[in-house]
Each structure stands twice: as C-alpha cells, then as structure tokens.
Design an enzyme around this catalytic site. Sequence first.
Site, PDB file in Angstrom:
ATOM      1  N   GLY A  68      -5.327 -23.751  -0.316  1.00 45.66           N
ATOM      2  CA  GLY A  68      -6.258 -22.659  -0.036  1.00 45.66           C
ATOM      3  C   GLY A  68      -7.399 -22.604  -1.039  1.00 45.66           C
ATOM      4  N   CYS A  69      -7.069 -22.753  -2.307  1.00 44.51           N
ATOM      5  CA  CYS A  69      -8.099 -22.683  -3.349  1.00 44.51           C
ATOM      6  C   CYS A  69      -9.066 -23.855  -3.246  1.00 44.51           C
ATOM      7  CB  CYS A  69      -7.457 -22.617  -4.727  1.00 44.51           C
ATOM      8  SG  CYS A  69      -6.490 -21.103  -4.965  1.00 44.51           S
ATOM      9  N   THR A  70      -8.567 -25.010  -2.839  1.00 46.54           N
ATOM     10  CA  THR A  70      -9.430 -26.175  -2.660  1.00 46.54           C
ATOM     11  C   THR A  70     -10.384 -25.951  -1.485  1.00 46.54           C
ATOM     12  OG1 THR A  70      -7.788 -27.661  -3.632  1.00 46.54           O
ATOM     13  CG2 THR A  70      -9.464 -28.667  -2.211  1.00 46.54           C
TER      14      THR A  70
END
Length: 150
Positions: A43-45
């Site tokens: 998700g953060c990527t």
Amino acid sequence: MLSENTPAPDFSLQDQDGTIKSLSDYRGKKVILYFYSKDNTSGCTKQACGFSELRPQFEKKGAVILGVSKDSVESHKKFAAKHGLSFTLLSDPELKVLKAYDVWKEKNMYGKKVMGTVRTTYLIDEGGMIIRASGKVKAESNPADTLKLI
C-alpha cells in the site's frame, strides 16, 4: 488528526539524503504532508509511486510533496531509489512529528492491538495553515484525490 484551519506544527527531520528539512523551509508553497506506515509495503509503495507520478501536476499548482514515516534515512534512501521516487521522504524514528500530527495511534493488526501510523494526508497552505486533513486515506487513490483538492 489535527483540525483544519489551525497552524501546522513545524518540525526538523532528515530526508532520504540525510539533509535536515523543516516545514518552514517550504513557506510560500503549498505542502502535501502525508504520513505512511512503512517503506516497501504494498500500500505504501502504491501511494508513494502515485505521488511521484503526479509530482509535475502538484508542482504546477505550487505544491511540494513530503512523505513521513518512522523508517530510517537509509530505508528511505533505498525505497526512493528502488521505485524512482521524485519527492522528499522524511525519517521520524523518534515519532516526534507522527505524534505532533496525531497520526501515531492504536490500531488493530490481525486481531491484536498495536501502535502504528494511521495513513493521513494534510494539505498545508503557503502560510503554514492546515487547510485540509484527510484521515484513513486509501493508499492507491490518495495522490489523485489530494491533487483534486488543490
């Protein structure tokens, strides 16, 4: 989460190159200050790559992007290089800024209560005031949603 129409707390943190950056360095520009959990997670990527892809459009609107997590400077450096990120990542291992912006919270992770970063994005105006606070944002759509707010 901090309230809209309040001053954004200033801070000094190291970026992915080890340079100290402060919020006050960006006076005169809009700032997208987004908080995320961890480098190199799916998700953060997606969120970081989305902000990186849209960076030229943010810049046309006079905005800079700053991503903040508790990861180390070295972790940020590797994350930025691996994904070709074109904006500043700030390291907050002592949680000072995460706590100042009220994004370090108790969360449920696989049925256990743990402390962690709640994915949050702040839009800060040229004078340092919070003009939009978006909590529990969706990683994939957050960059485009934020661009529409400017």
